[in-house]
Design an enzyme around this catalytic site. Structure first.
Site, mmCIF file in Angstrom:
data_model
loop_
_atom_site.group_PDB
_atom_site.id
_atom_site.type_symbol
_atom_site.label_atom_id
_atom_site.label_comp_id
_atom_site.label_asym_id
_atom_site.label_seq_id
_atom_site.Cartn_x
_atom_site.Cartn_y
_atom_site.Cartn_z
ATOM 1 N N TYR A 1 -8.711 -22.595 -19.090
ATOM 2 C CA TYR A 1 -9.234 -22.263 -20.429
ATOM 3 C C TYR A 1 -8.501 -21.051 -21.032
ATOM 4 O O TYR A 1 -8.025 -21.094 -22.165
ATOM 5 C CB TYR A 1 -10.745 -21.994 -20.325
ATOM 6 C CG TYR A 1 -11.349 -21.442 -21.593
ATOM 7 C CD1 TYR A 1 -11.628 -22.273 -22.674
ATOM 8 C CD2 TYR A 1 -11.625 -20.080 -21.726
ATOM 9 C CE1 TYR A 1 -12.179 -21.766 -23.847
ATOM 10 C CE2 TYR A 1 -12.169 -19.563 -22.896
ATOM 11 C CZ TYR A 1 -12.441 -20.407 -23.945
ATOM 12 O OH TYR A 1 -12.966 -19.906 -25.109
ATOM 13 N N TYR B 1 -17.819 -21.822 -35.897
ATOM 14 C CA TYR B 1 -18.954 -21.140 -35.278
ATOM 15 C C TYR B 1 -20.116 -21.059 -36.257
ATOM 16 O O TYR B 1 -20.394 -22.012 -36.973
ATOM 17 C CB TYR B 1 -18.545 -19.747 -34.771
ATOM 18 C CG TYR B 1 -17.307 -19.777 -33.936
ATOM 19 C CD1 TYR B 1 -17.295 -20.511 -32.750
ATOM 20 C CD2 TYR B 1 -16.143 -19.124 -34.311
ATOM 21 C CE1 TYR B 1 -16.156 -20.565 -31.965
ATOM 22 C CE2 TYR B 1 -15.003 -19.180 -33.531
ATOM 23 C CZ TYR B 1 -15.022 -19.904 -32.360
ATOM 24 O OH TYR B 1 -13.909 -19.965 -31.606
HETATM 25 N N1 GLU Z 1 -10.119 -16.943 -25.928
HETATM 26 C C1 GLU Z 1 -11.140 -16.564 -26.835
HETATM 27 C C2 GLU Z 1 -12.431 -16.423 -26.073
HETATM 28 O O1 GLU Z 1 -12.732 -17.291 -25.309
HETATM 29 C C3 GLU Z 1 -11.241 -17.603 -27.919
HETATM 30 C C4 GLU Z 1 -12.251 -17.260 -28.922
HETATM 31 C C5 GLU Z 1 -11.892 -17.756 -30.308
HETATM 32 O O2 GLU Z 1 -10.740 -18.016 -30.658
HETATM 33 O O3 GLU Z 1 -12.804 -17.882 -31.089
HETATM 34 O O4 GLU Z 1 -13.117 -15.445 -26.211
#
Ligand code: GLU
Length: 313
Positions: free
Chosen positions: A195, A247
């Site tokens: 991830y 989001y």
């Molecule tokens: N790598 C980031 C995290 O997992 C991605 C978050 C995003 O781009 O919104 O916090």
């Protein structure tokens, strides 16, 4: 490759000119140094129409950290691997919560709301990882991006990946929490490793707009003829981007821009005008919901002037 229509070229250039000059740039993500040190004055935009013609302006060829934009591509890959069984691991409803919220996960017994919040994307990554070594799974994701963008130079920014890992306490908590409910199958550190690395892929607006052409054209890149997903699946991925791609700012994005889109904390937004164009914008400063402030404004200008909102003019 054909030339983009003069009106599109004009609109894209006007938008870049306006965005370059605006004083309100949002706040650059500061949780890792590699993102904190990005020039807040950067702005790029690339739009690729149905004929493959590109209208681009500003820093459209500068690679940036795509972060959560990668989640659209991991979702596409996972659906290709396990089909609708994916929905045993993750839901399809907007969260209305910040991207890294843990509260909702408790209420919903470890099954994340959707594939685009962090918990959901970690669950999707876990599905891709199953039956593979982390290195193989990551190689598969990167090769997928390279093939879609028709560019073998696309790579992971290893410094970003290392910083994500070093500071990823909350993602680690989310993954462990899901593991306790049996939603995560692989060792948590393996899933998180994949991830963190796919979030750390660096791409330019032009590369992202190329990679997402299949979503604008019923699952197929009309220039190469490469069929990536079925028309039905492309429609559904777009639906998820519309409802969950920003989001707890997803409603506002739909209201203002009116396109399916996915943002990342690196300041990138990939957006789809179905049948018309694939679009990528980049401006590192974020709004309170963690979405690119000027990126959204640029897309609002673009859809208004081109009449591209899926909800009508
Ligand atoms: N790598 C980031 C995290 O997992 C991605 C978050 C995003 O781009 O919104 O916090």
């Amino acid at each position: 490759m054909s030339h983009a229509a003069p009106d599109l070229v004009r609109v894209v250039q006007d938008i870049a000119d306006e965005m370059r000059q605006r004083p309100d740039r949002g706040t650059v993500a500061s949780y890792i140094p590699e993102l904190a040190n990005v020039d807040p004055g950067a702005f790029g935009i690339a739009v690729i129409d149905a004929d493959g013609a590109v209208a681009a302006a500003g820093d459209s060829d500068m690679p940036f950290s795509i972060q959560s934009v990668s989640k659209v591509f991991t979702l596409t890959l996972a659906l290709g691997m396990v089909g609708d069984k994916l929905w045993r691991h993750v839901g399809r409803e907007p969260s209305g919560n910040p991207f890294n919220s843990i509260v909702q996960l408790e209420r919903e017994r470890g099954v994340p709301r959707n594939p685009f919040i962090n918990a959901g994307a970690i669950a999707v990554t876990d599905v891709i990882l199953s039956g593979h070594q982390p290195r193989e799974a990551l190689g598969e994701i990167v090769r997928f991006m390279q093939a879609l963008a028709q560019d073998d130079t696309i790579a992971i920014d290893q410094a970003v990946a290392a910083s994500e890992k070093r500071t990823g306490f909350r993602n680690t908590a989310l993954a462990n929490y899901m593991k306790s409910f049996g939603v995560i199958e692989n060792p948590v550190e393996f899933t998180l490793g994949v991830y963190f690395h796919h979030c750390a892929i660096a791409m330019s607006c032009r590369q992202l707009a190329t990679a997402s052409r299949f979503l604008a054209h019923s699952g197929r890149n009309p220039s190469t003829g490469l069929s990536v997903v079925s028309p039905e699946r492309a429609r559904r991925i777009n639906a998820l981007m519309l409802t969950c791609g920003h989001y707890d700012g997803s409603g506002e994005f739909a209201y203002r821009v009116g396109l399916p889109g996915k943002s990342g904390v690196g300041g990138g937004i990939m957006a789809i005008a179905p049948g018309k164009a694939s679009i990528a914008v980049w401006s590192p400063g974020l709004d309170a919901a963690g979405n690119s402030h000027l990126g959204r404004l640029a897309l609002e200008r673009l859809t208004k002037r081109m009449g591209w909102s899926i909800f009508g003019a």
